[in-house]
Design an enzyme around this catalytic site. Structure first.
Site, mmCIF file in Angstrom:
data_model
loop_
_atom_site.group_PDB
_atom_site.id
_atom_site.type_symbol
_atom_site.label_atom_id
_atom_site.label_comp_id
_atom_site.label_asym_id
_atom_site.label_seq_id
_atom_site.Cartn_x
_atom_site.Cartn_y
_atom_site.Cartn_z
ATOM 1 C CG ASP A 196 -57.155 54.949 -1.914
ATOM 2 O OD1 ASP A 196 -58.248 54.979 -2.513
ATOM 3 O OD2 ASP A 196 -56.914 54.171 -0.979
ATOM 4 C CG ASP A 233 -62.344 54.313 1.856
ATOM 5 O OD1 ASP A 233 -62.925 54.713 2.883
ATOM 6 O OD2 ASP A 233 -62.820 54.424 0.716
ATOM 7 C CG ASP A 274 -54.774 51.390 1.052
ATOM 8 O OD1 ASP A 274 -55.317 51.889 0.039
ATOM 9 O OD2 ASP A 274 -55.404 50.714 1.890
#
Length: 220
Positions: free
Chosen positions: A7, A9, A169
């Site tokens: 991922d 961001d 996250d």
């Protein structure tokens, strides 16, 4: 080939300040001032533009879905003009990427940021060429947590979807990996911090220097 997909961001890079500045541009344009704080609202920032707008308007006492729709393109334009003034890669991220590649892994990126903006961020950070693939929110007709973007990121990197894992996250990343029945690795150094442990991923990493060994174990 074994493959690690990241991922963007809150996982590869801390993009929160530039994202919040873009959202605050919208609020200032409406005479509302800066409704989001670049430090305290980092976890909101990495959940996407519409989430930032929703939270800001909530604080202003007026959540109007039509206004969110109107402001979203404004936010994207503001962000496109300033994608990486404050954005930084997390410590050790690219060392881990290069170690994975040396160990025979393919690497790629799968994000819910629009593809053009994701490319702009990686280009600004000087790391786009390190990744074998990049799938954004608008690359395919669907986005995470649908598994199709993750599968495409693996295949475009030259890997085997069933010998891959996703580093992320958020619950979106966890649900994506589960939808494709592959391992999930959560970072604890992003805005969510240790709260990602509650998601019960297959592994947690507290620094990127842990990732090569974790990936090798999960994909052994």
């Amino acid at each position: 080939m074994r493959t690690v997909i990241f991922d963007l961001d809150g996982t590869l890079a801390d993009t929160s300040v530039d994202l919040i500045n873009a959202a605050n541009t919208c609020f200032r344009g409406l005479g509302l001032g800066d409704l989001l704080d670049p430090t305290q609202d980092a976890a909101i920032a990495v959940r996407g533009g519409r989430m930032m707008l929703t939270e800001g308007f909530k604080r202003a006492g007026n959540i109007d879905p039509a206004e969110i729709d109107r402001q979203y393109p404004v936010l994207l334009q503001a962000y496109a003009q300033d994608v990486a003034t404050h954005t930084t890669l997390y410590d050790g991220a690219m060392d881990a990427v290069e170690q994975l590649k040396s160990d025979g892994f393919a690497v790629g990126v799968c994000t819910n940021k629009p593809e053009g903006l994701a490319i702009a961020v990686l280009d600004a950070l000087g790391v786009r060429s390190a990744f074998g693939s990049l799938i954004g929110a608008d690359t395919l007709p669907v986005r995470k947590p649908d598994p199709a973007p993750l599968r495409a990121a693996v295949e475009r990197a030259g890997g085997d979807p069933m010998r891959s894992l996703l580093v992320g996250d958020s619950i979106t990343d966890l649900d994506t990996s589960r939808a494709m029945n592959v391992p999930s690795v959560m970072v604890t150094f992003g805005p969510a911090g240790m709260a990602v442990a509650d998601l019960k991923p297959d592994a947690l990493i507290h620094h990127y220097n842990e990732l090569p060994a974790v990936a090798a174990e999960l994909l052994s």
